[in-house]
Every structure is written in structure tokens, then in C-alpha cells.
Design a protein around this motif. Structure first.
Motif, PDB file in Angstrom:
ATOM      1  N   TRP A  97     -10.984   5.977   1.974  1.00 56.34           N
ATOM      2  CA  TRP A  97     -10.552   5.476   0.938  1.00 56.34           C
ATOM      3  C   TRP A  97     -11.393   4.556  -0.078  1.00 56.34           C
ATOM      4  CZ3 TRP A  97      -7.380  -0.414  -0.072  1.00 56.34           C
ATOM      5  CH2 TRP A  97      -7.537  -0.800  -1.184  1.00 56.34           C
ATOM      6  N   CYS A  99     -12.804   3.860  -2.709  1.00 54.07           N
ATOM      7  CA  CYS A  99     -12.332   2.107  -3.128  1.00 54.07           C
ATOM      8  C   CYS A  99     -13.054   0.967  -4.036  1.00 54.07           C
ATOM      9  CB  CYS A  99     -10.930   1.243  -2.344  1.00 54.07           C
ATOM     10  SG  CYS A  99     -12.322   0.767  -0.664  1.00 54.07           S
ATOM     11  N   GLU A 140     -10.948  -8.281  -9.912  1.00 54.74           N
ATOM     12  CA  GLU A 140     -10.093  -8.257  -9.126  1.00 54.74           C
ATOM     13  C   GLU A 140     -10.022  -9.799  -8.459  1.00 54.74           C
ATOM     14  OE1 GLU A 140      -9.228  -6.766  -6.051  1.00 54.74           O
ATOM     15  OE2 GLU A 140     -10.269  -5.074  -5.741  1.00 54.74           O
ATOM     16  N   ALA A 254       2.088  -5.470  -3.746  1.00 51.78           N
ATOM     17  CA  ALA A 254       0.318  -5.232  -3.586  1.00 51.78           C
ATOM     18  C   ALA A 254      -0.434  -6.080  -3.277  1.00 51.78           C
ATOM     19  CB  ALA A 254       0.448  -5.542  -5.663  1.00 51.78           C
ATOM     20  N   PRO A 255      -1.112  -4.986  -2.642  1.00 54.12           N
ATOM     21  CA  PRO A 255      -2.395  -4.964  -2.326  1.00 54.12           C
ATOM     22  C   PRO A 255      -2.960  -6.544  -2.408  1.00 54.12           C
ATOM     23  CG  PRO A 255      -2.936  -2.987  -2.093  1.00 54.12           C
ATOM     24  CD  PRO A 255      -1.244  -3.527  -2.721  1.00 54.12           C
ATOM     25  N   LEU A 257      -6.126  -7.274  -2.899  1.00 51.92           N
ATOM     26  CA  LEU A 257      -7.093  -6.703  -3.171  1.00 51.92           C
ATOM     27  C   LEU A 257      -7.270  -5.677  -3.348  1.00 51.92           C
ATOM     28  CD1 LEU A 257      -9.630  -7.960  -0.727  1.00 51.92           C
ATOM     29  CD2 LEU A 257      -9.522  -9.508  -3.506  1.00 51.92           C
ATOM     30  N   GLY A 258      -7.778  -5.188  -4.241  1.00 49.13           N
ATOM     31  CA  GLY A 258      -8.298  -3.202  -4.668  1.00 49.13           C
ATOM     32  C   GLY A 258      -9.132  -3.002  -3.772  1.00 49.13           C
ATOM     33  N   ARG A 259     -10.366  -3.137  -3.539  1.00 51.33           N
ATOM     34  CA  ARG A 259     -11.884  -2.352  -3.361  1.00 51.33           C
ATOM     35  C   ARG A 259     -11.968  -3.699  -2.157  1.00 51.33           C
ATOM     36  NH1 ARG A 259     -11.799  -3.357  -8.109  1.00 51.33           N
ATOM     37  NH2 ARG A 259     -12.132  -2.032  -8.850  1.00 51.33           N
ATOM     38  N   LEU A 276      -4.802   0.149   2.360  1.00 50.56           N
ATOM     39  CA  LEU A 276      -3.526   0.574   1.726  1.00 50.56           C
ATOM     40  C   LEU A 276      -1.845   0.162   1.990  1.00 50.56           C
ATOM     41  CD1 LEU A 276      -4.859   3.691  -0.052  1.00 50.56           C
ATOM     42  CD2 LEU A 276      -3.964   1.518  -1.073  1.00 50.56           C
TER      43      LEU A 276
END
Lengths: 397, 397
Positions: A97, A99, A140, A254-255, A257-259, A276
Motif C-alpha cells: 500500500w 500510502c 490526518e 473509514a480507516p 488514518l490514511g497513511r 485498508l
């Protein structure tokens, strides 16, 4: 895959240790046409199973480890094609990923340290970027309001280690590597040459010899415990305990965090790696505790305290696993990849915190040495310790 | 013990729920000569398995709960003989440890609150004693240096809940109680009388009716979910989630604590219960979360933070289990023991935090009602809610 005949099987290469390093090496050797076996009592379930799977050469860079950085960056560059090829040939996702990573300062002291780190990164040409507190929280939103800014590292990614293990197991099986789910009891030596591996008898494991053209040691923290090998050829590896936690968010939402988010909290390092799938990995301690893999209350406490200080929403996640793994540490924190000094015995170990990151490069270097006699780079060669390896203890350079 | 004949078995009493309450009731009824069955899909592995096992009427006393205190003290007095009889008849240890309890103040605010609590305890004639910080640390050397004193409660003890469960299972088996490791699907009713229990078919569980003279409901947090019972006879029970941790010290070394330590940390309650085996139980949250039993990172964090604030050595213990249980809560925090209002249906539930403490008294009261028609005390009688039980929701008095 377990061969049923109870006689000696002969292989061009026998790989000791079926973690991410050993499986990657086995795969690459098999691609070069060699007959290959992997020996591991529980392939994929050692340190690789516990790992967080960060591919983070830039955010992990440390002063004085520029040579390790070079290796890490080289391997990070190999990762996209390694993952694509793995997916194609295994028919499974690789877990990669792309990310990015945010390295967060949680207080003014951490901020000063991170600014110095960013200056060092930019000096090395790594191109990381400072985000203000507001910019960080725009990137974030669940970061704590009190954070003091962050380094954005766009090129540091992650791989879901357990997804990766499944793909590597699939690809080695498909390609005809033979997996022995057994322990190795001894390496057979004759006239200063490694000849083969003896399997330890046990349930499902006959007492059996596996004569091998080459033996590759990718046994991680256990790599210096090979019976039969004269002590002067054994690598200087020590276990470095890492405790970490696996949490789970609501997969419907939604997760968190995105990264990947890394941080310093009161001088301690913490990372929070979202997946994910809703999984969130929080790690890790770094402890010299021998082969102890117990989970300690104080470590869990500190990990949760530090993670919730940076991302308070961590408190709402389910705690599903508390784990400990043993990183294979070397005196200079660089891996040992290449000829061991004993004919027929090749090392692919000592990767410390960077085993998953360094797997593509390691497999390429080992295959190059065995198949083409290409010398691995000096910075990885076990020969850098040959002069000192009779000494009881090596200090880092 | 599972009867193999696939026909109706008839019992004088069928007990729904094989936790500490249900097993104690079954034992006492069997001693009175009744034929008794216990129905539970996994006897002993519900809330009783998760409990800390404190026998702590004095240190748990709360303003406005004087009537609960009376019940708790009555049952605490029964505990030594209950345990002795259980040990004699089961041939197993009961798990009782008369170790005493220390209620620690971790800061000046907590100290003021504890001093008021001690005044209240002494007003009630409970005879607890104030220890200075130094005296507290003489009693328990691993208490944090910063603690502000403690209440010593010599008469509050503990029982190892899992040892107790094993002894109760042994004694009911020995005495001829029949254990059905099955769920109950329904209670059969006819003309406003409970007639028997239908077992839910499943692996090892035939679809079967168990006609019963009396049905005792000791199903804890699930006691208001009995199918077949008209709603007006169902008890008002809600689940109160408690998360707690089981830690383990080095069994070769002295236990971390010589007695139970309770504390207030920033207004939160924490307890640290040592066992002679080296186990240490740390608990507990109190949450209104329905039937959710997930382990949350924030709860684990807070428990570990608060415990290590009071006893820093907790950090060195192994974290072996993170658990959640569901206490059966009632509107006034007192249990429901006695006739339900529906003929043939008797309640022994709603024990909240005090199930293990109240087991001897509950078993005695239930047997007294069923065998001698002795009315249970007004403070425990389900009849206190009969006037209001059609209302959707009851507020605590």
C-alpha cells in the motif's frame, strides 16, 4: 508439498528459514532454475508474522547509518516491481500500500528533534517536507489537536506483512520450491564445506538428510545457532525484542488514518500503521532481552499511551493481539548478505528492523552471488566481520 | 454426566445458568434432597470466569447502598464455612484467600474522598483503619512512593474465581446434579405456571424437554431474555460491561502484593488482586454497552496506567489475558432473589459486581424458599419491582 519418500532429497539450494527473507530468496533462486527447498517448522510465522511491514527508509533514517540508508533506498525502489511480479505469479495480492508516512512531533522538544532530522534528510537528498500543525491535521484529521507539526514523507510506504506472507508461500509452492515444515537439527560439514541439512525428526518430519549445493541461512534472530557450523563461521546475530499491538477499527467505517503515522512521544518512537482492512498496528519496543517473547504490561501501557497521545481515537479501537517478535540484530545494524566464509554456506540475515523492506534486494543479491558469482556490495558482505569474528563481542562501528 | 436417553427427564429443580450463583444454588438444592439439573452451554465460563473474585463488602460500600451492604456483609460472614464445606465435599481447594484489602489514595483529592469514605464506614460500624503513607508502604512495599495513605480493611478478602468454579463443578457432579451443556431455548408455561425447560438442539444437545417442579433463573446478564415467559414476569436486568486484565508475575518470586489493593486514581476506581499463584487481576471498567464484550484499547490503557500509578511494578508483569464480562445490573443495584411472581419460576440473579460474594447467601435463600417456603428478605425480593414492572424503564431509587 511434503515429500513422502523417506530418502535423501538433493537440492541445488536449501534455504533455512521460511520468513519473508527466506521465501523471497527461495523464489528468486527457483526462478533462476535451481532446485530449491525451504526448511522451517512454521513458515511465515516467525518475526515476519509479527512485523508491521513498513517500507520506510526515509522516516527511519538514523544519524551514522547512511550506509544502511543506501541499502534501504535501493530495496524500496525494487518494491513496486517485486510486488507486481509477486501478484502476477502468485495470483494473490502482495499487500503493498503506497500510502506515504507522516512523522509527527507531539511536543516542542520532539519538534526541534524532527526539524533536525528533516534537515539531515534533506542533506541526504531525501526531499521530505515540513507540515505545520494545521496542515498535518488537514492531512490526518484524527491527529491530536496538540501536535506540533510533522514531516511528510511521500515515498515511505507499507506492506501488509501477513498478506505478503500468503503471496510468497503461494508463489514458492507454485514455482516448485519444496517446503519442509520441519526444524533443522544440524548442518553437515566436511573439509570446511557445508554439504547439507539434517532435518530434526518430529511429528510429520522424518529424520532426513538434505544434501545441498548451497545452504542459505535466513533464520533471522536464530541465525547464529546453527549446529554443526564451526563457531568462526557463525554470524554475529542477537535477538532484539519488539512488542507491538494489533488493533481493529470498525471495517464499516473509514480507516482511522490514511497513511502511516510515526511519532516521537517523550523521546520514545511510536508508529501507527493503518490497513485498508481496518487493522491498525501499533509498535514497537526495542529491547535486549535475549529470546524472551513475553508480553509485558509496561510495554503495552507505553504503546497505548503514546499512540493515544498522537491519535486519541486509538482508544476506541478493539485490541485484538499483543505480540512480540525478535529482530535479528547485527553489530553495525546492517544485514549480512553473501558468502559466510564457509564454502557452500551463504548468509541472508541480520536485517534488524528492515527485513521486509530489504527482502527484494536481499533475494536479488543472494541469487546474484549463487547463480552469477556477483559479489554483494561491501556494505552487506559478511566479510566485514571476518577480521573480528573470533572476538566474543563486537561493538557497533 | 450428560444423560444419554433422549426422552424427557423430570427434575424437582432445573437451574438456568451454571455460573457461581447457579452452581451454588444447585448444590444447596441437591443437599436438601431435590433432584436437580443445571442447563448452561458452557458452565462456569460466563461472567464468573471473568470476575476478580473480591469478597469486599466494606471497601465496596457506596453512599445510599446501605441495604446492599447488609446483604454483602451477611454473605461475607457465610463465606468461611461455605468454603470449608465446599473443600470437604468436593475434595478441591475453594480458592478462598483471607488476605485483607488496602484502599489506597493516590493523590490529595483521592485522600480527602477516602477519608470521607472511612468516616462513613466507621459510622456503619465497619471498623476500618487509616494508614499513613509510610504505614501503607510498610504493609505493601511495592506501592508507589507518592501514595497519600490508605484504608486498611482487614475483613475484605478474595476468592480465586476459577479455582472456585472448578470446586463447584466438582461438588455438583459428585452430589448427583445433572449438568446439561446446552442452551435453553424456551421456558414452557401453562396457565401462568412455569412447567419446564426446552433445550435448544445443537451439537451434543438433543431437542429435549426438562419438566421441572421449580425453575431457577441464574442466567446473569441474560436473565431478562427468557423465551416463553410473559414480559411482566421478566426481571429488569441490564448488562454492565467490565473489562479487566490478568497479569502474571514470576511464580518463583514473592507475589507483588500480599493483599488486594484498591485505589482511586483521578476519580477512577481500580483494583489489583494478587493470587498466591503469581496471577494478578487488574480491573475493572463499568460500561453501559449492551452485550458488547470487545476489548478496547482505551480501557486497557486506562487500567494499566492506573494500576502502574499505584503499583509501578505492575509494568514488569506479563499480560496474559484481556477480558470483558457482563455484570447483571438491576435498577437499585440489589440482586433479585426469590419468587418471580410466576408460579414455579424463581429468580437468583441481578448480583451486579457482587455475584461471587453473594453466592453463599443467595443459595441459602433460594433453598429456603423452595424447600421451606421461607420468604427471602424484602431487600432482595423481586416483589419490590412488581408494582412498576410494566414500565419500560426503571430509575434507581
Amino acid at each position: 508439498m511434503q515429500p513422502s519418500r523417506n530418502t535423501a532429497d538433493t537440492f541445488d539450494a536449501v534455504v533455512l528459514g521460511g520468513g519473508v527473507i527466506g521465501l523471497s530468496v527461495a523464489w528468486r533462486l527457483r526462478q533462476r532454475g535451481l532446485s530449491v527447498a525451504v526448511v522451517d517448522p512454521d513458515p511465515g510465522h516467525g518475526t515476519s508474522w509479527v512485523a508491521a511491514g513498513m517500507l520506510a527508509p526515509v522516516s527511519e533514517v538514523a544519524y551514522g547509518e547512511e550506509r544502511l540508508l543506501g541499502l534501504n533506498i535501493d530495496s524500496a525502489r525494487l518494491w513496486p516491481s517485486f510486488a507486481a511480479e509477486l501478484e502476477e505469479l502468485s495470483g494473490e495480492p502482495s499487500g503493498l500500500w503506497e500510502c506515504g508516512t507522516l512523522v509527527v512531533a507531539s511536543d516542542p522538544g520532539d519538534r526541534a528533534e524532527l526539524e533536525a532530522l528533516m534537515a539531515f534528510q534533506n542533506e541526504l537528498g531525501l526531499g521530505s517536507q515540513w507540515l505545520s500543525s494545521r496542515e498535518s491535521r488537514n492531512a490526518e484529521p484524527l491527529l491530536a489537536p496538540g501536535i506540533r507539526g510533522a514531516i511528510l514523507v511521500d515515498q515511505d510506504h507499507q506492506v501488509d506483512n501477513r498478506v505478503l506472507i500468503a503471496a510468497l508461500l503461494a508463489v514458492v509452492r507454485r514455482s516448485g520450491v519444496v517446503l519442509y515444515g520441519c526444524a533443522a537439527s544440524e548442518i553437515e560439514i566436511s573439509e570446511e564445506r557445508a554439504l547439507g541439512v539434517l532435518l530434526a525428526p518430529g511429528p510429520g518430519c522424518p529424520k532426513k538428510a538434505l544434501p545441498a549445493g548451497t545452504i542459505v541461512v535466513s533464520a533471522g534472530a536464530w541465525s547464529s545457532q546453527l549446529k554443526g557450523v564451526p563457531e568462526r563461521f557463525l554470524p554475529h546475530i542477537r535477538p532484539v525484542k519488539g512488542q507491538l499491538l494489533r488493533l481493529l477499527g470498525n471495517p464499516e467505517q473509514a480507516p482511522v488514518l490514511g497513511r502511516t503515522v510515526r511519532a516521537q512521544v517523550n523521546g520514545r518512537h511510536i508508529y501507527i500503521v493503518p490497513r485498508l482492512t481496518g487493522e491498525v498496528v501499533v509498535g514497537a519496543t526495542s529491547e535486549e532481552m535475549g529470546f524472551d517473547t513475553s508480553i509485558r504490561a509496561g510495554a503495552v501501557r507505553t504503546l497505548l499511551d503514546d499512540a493515544s497521545r498522537v491519535v486519541p481515537a486509538v482508544d476506541d479501537l478493539k485490541l485484538v493481539e499483543s505480540l512480540a517478535g525478535l529482530r535479528p540484530g547485527t553489530p553495525d545494524n546492517r544485514p549480512l548478505i553473501g558468502p559466510s566464509g564457509l564454502d557452500g554456506l551463504v548468509l541472508a540475515t541480520g536485517h534488524g528492523r528492515n527485513g521486509i523492506l530489504l527482502a527484494p534486494l536481499t533475494a536479488q543479491l543472494v541469487a546474484g552471488w549463487i547463480c552469477d558469482s556477483s559479489e554483494p556490495p561491501k556494505d552487506t558482505s559478511p566479510s566485514r566481520f571476518f577480521a573480528t569474528r573470533h572476538e566474543a563481542r563486537l561493538e557497533p562501528r
